[in-house]
Design a protein around this motif. Structure first.
Motif, PDB file in Angstrom:
ATOM      1  N   GLN A   1       0.830  -1.193   0.000  1.00 20.78           N
ATOM      2  CA  GLN A   1       0.000   0.000   0.000  1.00 20.78           C
ATOM      3  C   GLN A   1       0.872   1.253   0.000  1.00 20.78           C
ATOM      4  N   THR A   2       0.513   2.193  -0.844  1.00 19.48           N
ATOM      5  CA  THR A   2       1.225   3.463  -0.912  1.00 19.48           C
ATOM      6  C   THR A   2       0.228   4.592  -0.718  1.00 19.48           C
ATOM      7  N   LYS A   3       0.449   5.377   0.317  1.00 23.23           N
ATOM      8  CA  LYS A   3      -0.433   6.497   0.634  1.00 23.23           C
ATOM      9  C   LYS A   3       0.314   7.806   0.408  1.00 23.23           C
ATOM     10  N   LEU A   4      -0.231   8.643  -0.461  1.00 29.87           N
ATOM     11  CA  LEU A   4       0.285   9.983  -0.705  1.00 29.87           C
ATOM     12  C   LEU A   4      -0.723  10.984  -0.161  1.00 29.87           C
ATOM     13  N   TYR A   5      -0.248  11.965   0.600  1.00 26.46           N
ATOM     14  CA  TYR A   5      -1.194  12.911   1.184  1.00 26.46           C
ATOM     15  C   TYR A   5      -0.539  14.257   1.477  1.00 26.46           C
ATOM     16  N   GLY A   6      -1.406  15.254   1.553  1.00 23.43           N
ATOM     17  CA  GLY A   6      -0.976  16.599   1.888  1.00 23.43           C
ATOM     18  C   GLY A   6      -1.375  16.958   3.296  1.00 23.43           C
ATOM     19  N   ILE A   7      -0.623  17.881   3.902  1.00 18.76           N
ATOM     20  CA  ILE A   7      -0.819  18.250   5.300  1.00 18.76           C
ATOM     21  C   ILE A   7      -0.844  19.773   5.406  1.00 18.76           C
ATOM     22  N   ALA A   8      -1.823  20.291   6.112  1.00 19.46           N
ATOM     23  CA  ALA A   8      -1.897  21.722   6.417  1.00 19.46           C
ATOM     24  C   ALA A   8      -2.170  21.889   7.900  1.00 19.46           C
ATOM     25  N   SER A   9      -1.414  22.738   8.557  1.00 23.98           N
ATOM     26  CA  SER A   9      -1.642  23.004   9.978  1.00 23.98           C
ATOM     27  C   SER A   9      -1.178  24.414  10.298  1.00 23.98           C
ATOM     28  N   ILE A  10      -1.669  24.934  11.391  1.00 26.87           N
ATOM     29  CA  ILE A  10      -1.324  26.287  11.790  1.00 26.87           C
ATOM     30  C   ILE A  10      -1.444  26.397  13.301  1.00 26.87           C
ATOM     31  N   GLY A  11      -0.653  27.261  13.896  1.00 25.70           N
ATOM     32  CA  GLY A  11      -0.737  27.522  15.320  1.00 25.70           C
ATOM     33  C   GLY A  11      -1.361  28.877  15.571  1.00 25.70           C
ATOM     34  N   VAL A  12      -2.469  28.879  16.301  1.00 28.13           N
ATOM     35  CA  VAL A  12      -3.139  30.121  16.669  1.00 28.13           C
ATOM     36  C   VAL A  12      -3.131  30.189  18.191  1.00 28.13           C
TER      37      VAL A  12
END
Length: 487
Positions: free
Chosen positions: A316-327
């Protein structure tokens, strides 16, 4: 007395005892199992449905033998295959913890030192865009135990999952002096009887995952996760005869033993060993305070034994994007990606491609405590669902003392009267059972928990996973405990 733990020799001794205890969970039962090769766990349900429901032999001049004449249809056998597919999909693809660990750092060139890049310790079953930091690392161990409660909303322990197995078309015409099928279950009439098969399943898994992550650069992390899996399956089918056609002749179809009307068949098994090892990489594309954007890849290798439900048998190959922010103290995050799988090696089971997403936040309540909450979702393409649907069965009532045959004696000569009985009208009865409905399988799991820093760079995490949908195989609540140490 506690100061004695500072002794290196004593610490080594404690570590050896802990390791021996961990190995003891998996090895002794596995060693016992190796003495006599058991039925592979993946074959328990197909074996129960396809091979074990037999009746007492009835060998008299009037009634031929009926042992093993009740067999499920190919459509019905898709149900245990679907169980296996969901077990493999859900157990062997259980999400591992975050690759970046709880402590993340960035290098401050003006000070010439590393500093924490986030106030929180981050999520456990999601990724944030932050990386662990150049030449920084973490190691950890996690434990989760799942006891599965329902399948498509049906209680697995209360025999709410039922199937109705009809007699095979064994007789009806004579060829060369031998009874042979006539293409119906109406002649002889005894072929219209049913057996209700009610399933009870006790399925438990215990998984220990050892993980490690290392920061090659400030932007690139590499990691590995090695699971050890133990699976226990206790399955039984209560087979009950429904004499819709032979109510007037209840001795025609009977079980051996004290209860002629029903019998329970049970099979159990245990397996333990290595699961599917995962290697992973994450690259931070854009850095912002407490977050940014990143891309990641997870590769699960087929190292687990799929025949015993310890692995998928697929790459299995999983490709993914990540977005995060500190408030401030709050750090929301979002992951979205696609997993591509090879077919897998287990007969009758294919591992399908899927879309994945995770959304949630982590909140730094104090410098030592972070609260986390996430929703983990999957849409498995073409997996299908088992849904309840009505099924109509045709039958003809047999006369008292006979089989109700019409042609060639009907496997018993129409009750031994020597004549040909008048044809009886066909009747119908309806039962509800599972059937496979094509489409995607959509699953969602909620996660809430805490991450606590007791001292130095150690993290202790306690989480609860809970199902948000009725679809598929579910454990209502799964506890997860983990310990991580950063260096």
């Amino acid at each position: 007395m506690l100061s004695g733990l500072e002794s290196p020799a004593l610490r080594r001794c404690v570590n050896r005892v802990a390791l021996a205890a961990a190995i003891g969970v998996f090895v002794p039962r596995l060693a016992i199992a190796q003495a006599e090769p058991p039925l592979p766990l993946s074959q328990i349900l197909p074996n129960l449905f396809g091979n074990t429901i037999v009746l007492a032999p009835r060998s008299t001049p009037e009634v031929p033998s009926h042992a093993a004449h009740f067999k499920p249809t190919p459509e019905q056998l898709k149900t245990p295959e679907q169980f296996n597919q969901q077990i493999v999909t859900l157990l062997s693809t259980f999400p591992f913890g975050s690759s970046s660990g709880g402590f993340t750092y960035t290098y401050d060139p003006s000070l010439g030192t590393f500093s924490r890049s986030s106030e929180s310790f981050g999520p456990l079953f999601a990724e944030r865009a932050l990386t662990i930091g150049r030449e920084r690392g973490s190691i950890g161990v996690a434990y989760q135990r799942s006891t599965y409660d329902t399948f498509e909303g049906k209680n697995l322990r209360q025999r709410e999952i039922n199937f109705y197995i009809q007699h095979t078309d064994c007789c009806g015409k004579v060829q060369n002096g031998v009874q042979s099928p006539d293409g119906t279950v109406l002649n002889p009439a005894f072929e219209g009887d049913l057996i209700q098969a009610a399933l009870a399943l006790d399925l438990t898994t215990s998984t220990v995952v050892f993980s490690a992550t290392y920061g090659l650069t400030d932007h690139l992390d590499l990691g590995v996760a090695v699971p050890l899996v133990a699976v226990d399956v206790n399955a039984s089918i209560r087979a009950r005869i429904e004499r819709v056609a032979t109510a007037a002749n209840p001795d025609l179809h009977v079980f051996e033993g004290d209860n002629p009307d029903e019998h329970t068949y049970a099979v159990s098994g245990h397996a333990a060993g290595l699961g599917d090892i995962m290697v992973r990489a994450k690259y931070n594309v854009l850095t912002r305070r407490g977050g940014g954007l990143a891309a990641a890849i997870d590769i699960r290798t087929p190292t687990g034994d799929e025949n015993n439900l310890l692995g998928t048998g697929a790459l299995q190959t999983k490709l993914y994007g990540i977005a995060s922010i500190g408030v401030g103290k709050l750090s929301p995050h979002l992951n979205a990606g696609y997993t591509r799988s090879t077919h897998g090696a287990l007969p009758g089971v294919s591992l399908n491609n899927e879309w994945n997403y995770t959304a949630g936040f982590d909140l730094a309540v104090s410098p030592r405590l972070t609260l986390i909450a996430d929703v983990v979702g999957r849409s498995i393409r073409g997996q299908g669902r088992l849904i309840e649907a009505d099924r109509v069965f045709d039958f003809v009532q047999a006369g008292p003392g006979g089989t109700g045959g019409t042609g060639g004696g009907g496997g018993g000569g129409g009750g031994g009267s020597g004549g040909t009985p008048a044809p009886r009208p066909a009747e119908h009865t309806t039962r509800t059972e599972f059937r496979l409905e094509p489409g995607n399988l959509n699953l969602a799991v909620g996660n809430t928990g805490v991450r606590f820093n007791p001292f130095r760079k150690m993290l202790v995490s306690a989480n609860l996973l809970f199902a948000l949908t009725e679809a598929g195989l579910r454990d209502r609540v799964t506890p997860v405990l983990s310990v991580d140490y950063a260096f």
